[in-house]
Design an enzyme around this catalytic site. Sequence first.
Site, mmCIF file in Angstrom:
data_model
loop_
_atom_site.group_PDB
_atom_site.id
_atom_site.type_symbol
_atom_site.label_atom_id
_atom_site.label_comp_id
_atom_site.label_asym_id
_atom_site.label_seq_id
_atom_site.Cartn_x
_atom_site.Cartn_y
_atom_site.Cartn_z
ATOM 1 N N GLY A 25 4.943 -9.074 32.174
ATOM 2 C CA GLY A 25 5.935 -8.058 32.518
ATOM 3 C C GLY A 25 6.625 -7.536 31.274
ATOM 4 C CG ASP A 26 8.776 -3.694 29.384
ATOM 5 O OD1 ASP A 26 9.815 -4.192 28.925
ATOM 6 O OD2 ASP A 26 8.298 -2.613 28.986
ATOM 7 C CG ASP A 70 19.523 -43.116 2.318
ATOM 8 O OD1 ASP A 70 19.068 -42.270 3.098
ATOM 9 O OD2 ASP A 70 18.797 -43.887 1.652
#
Length: 688
Positions: A580-581, A92
Amino acid sequence: MRATMLLSPVIPKLSGKLIVLASGSPRRLEILRNVGIRFEVVPSWFKETLNKGLFKAPHEYAVETAKQKALEVARRMPLKHLKTPDMVIGADTIVTIDGMILEKPIDKQDAYRMLSRLSGKEHSVFTGVAIVICHEKENGVDYQMIDFFEETKVKFAHLSEDMLWEYINSGEPMDKAGGYGIQALGGMLVEYVHGDFFNVMGFPLNHFCKQISLIYNHRTTSSNQDSASVGLSHNSPHNTSILTQPPPNLTAQSSQSPTSSPIHNSSPSPIQIHHTQDGPSSSPVHKVKRKGSEGTADESSWKLPDSLFTHTAAECERQDSENTTLPQTTSREQAIELSVAEHEASEPNKEDLEKITELVDGFKASKALFTASRLHVFDLLQSRPGLDATQVAQEIEASVKGTERLLEACVSLGLLKSKERTSQKTVYENTRLAAWFLWSDAPFSLHEYIQHCNNTLWPLFSHLESAVREGTNQHEKAFGKKSKDIFQDAYFSSKEVKLRFMNAMHSIAKVTGKAVATAFDLSSYKTACDLGGCTGAMAYEFTTAHPGLSVTVFDLPAVVEMSEHFHPLHTDNRVSFVAGDFFKDELPKADLYILARILHDWPDEKVHVLLSKIADACKPGCAVLIAETMLDGQTPYSAPQSVNMHAQTEGMKRRESQYADMLSKHGFGCMRVVHTLNFLDVFIANKM
Ligand SMILES: C[S@@+](CC[C@H](N)C(=O)[O-])C[C@H]1O[C@@H](n2cnc3c(N)ncnc32)[C@H](O)[C@@H]1O
């Protein structure tokens, strides 16, 4: 060089050992890799929330945090990963100036505050390091702790306001202690460094090598000694010595009796801020310890040939040197089996009771949160902190009695703070958690997502039993309407429901987007297509993180026509929308296809349709990036989410190995996964 000299005699002793770095910091990774140590990366879940006021000196705080990080990983691995490391390294780093500890800034203003404090002055950088040595015993694991710290003095030049802001706007300060990174742009701010440069980067390499050398050289010369009596002095960076008796900091602890330290891990919050990047295994097969079994088991839940995961493409070679990982190979069931077996003979303890109560009563907590959110309690207390229950009741047009109960519930859940103004009067205000996530305009507001949970998911969940019995989604029972494709038939059938859904997706994408966008180095991709990219929130995170990237958001026409409501104020012309799909229409051409929380909506057949369309659109080297929680990822909520997907869309959560399997069938390889800090797991694969 000196470090290598000291370390080289012990490198052969380290090889073949499972060494784990309990940190996801790319800088620590790089420093350790450069000296040739082979290790895995399992970042700690320990939250850096120790009370700094309890420590006499700043370095003690850094050391204690490092110890807790390392211990957390050392304890988790035998259960979660079913392997016991030989050594876990925790670290740390903190910056201190004028007696104050500076950690990582939380936002730009915080970075400004830190950097202007450092301007023109000398400060100290401390890294606390903990080395946990694990010893497998018959009935558990013993842990041996060695810890130390290193201090380096750094002086900053005087920084003008312009310099400060230019540096802050570069984005570099955000994940670094003290708000700067010495190894990159931040190096330009530094006048001098006294001490170990690597320590400022996050890992005191030289001191570490000395400690390792002492541990292993000492072990060979005292092989008859019990390992717990091998110790090193700590907290004395310039004065290391070998002790024959364990110093107070070097304690052997059993896995079944937690550390005697008063500091324990706090339990995970509903939104997991855990970060795990389990690095590629340095040894191909690690020992898996199972109760009642002497043998070792190779972790072979992977059905695919290794070659799929070896990095053959040029991109993969580059990415291999980064924070990436092969998919998790151990199973959650094995871990559960192990922990049940371990507790068979004993009484339930306090933690067991807490855990089971949390599960049984969990719905009450969720519903209290949903209700407070729906009644705009957090909005009210954000703008007017310090109201009492009667005032809140009046504002939200509710009964005083009911409001009192609700406010107290929110206090106990950590969402509100209460103060007794007089013996008669208690006033309320938002906690940090509520300020971050719960009011409507919070920086990472989940307000809309919570409304979606309350209005849509809650009714669906109340029919879970039918969902399980029938194997179908529950829209008809919950909302009186059958739906085959929930997006087209249910969510987008009314403008109100559609907007609520889009708002919910938008809020989640804003919370998770940055971590997804930055999980991998995507600098070699110029164009991306975010399939089902909804409001574009994720796409904007990608263009912000990658200046050379343009993103096309591809979604159903009903969504695209509303997306402009969500464009950021300063729109970026690198984000465009195409309607769109994705099951039927041609996909926009791109180098990278993003699937953020898409595949979990669909059963396997549909996923294959979509992957096959992506594969057709991809040239070799192009990539597909999947972002969602995975069953063997780090969030414990993934499996309950899978139940949710089932009741909602007839979709499901999958394991990383399932995605790997599916992708391999469509010609993808070079697969890597990162478990981000923010909830989602991110999986990338390249077209071979
Ligand atoms: C769960 S949301 C995920 C949104 C976004 N990717 C995120 O991470 O926040 C699923 C998205 O897929 C879109 N979607 C569903 N079916 C689709 C289809 N057939 N073609 C294109 N988009 C579709 C929905 O409109 C919705 O925006």
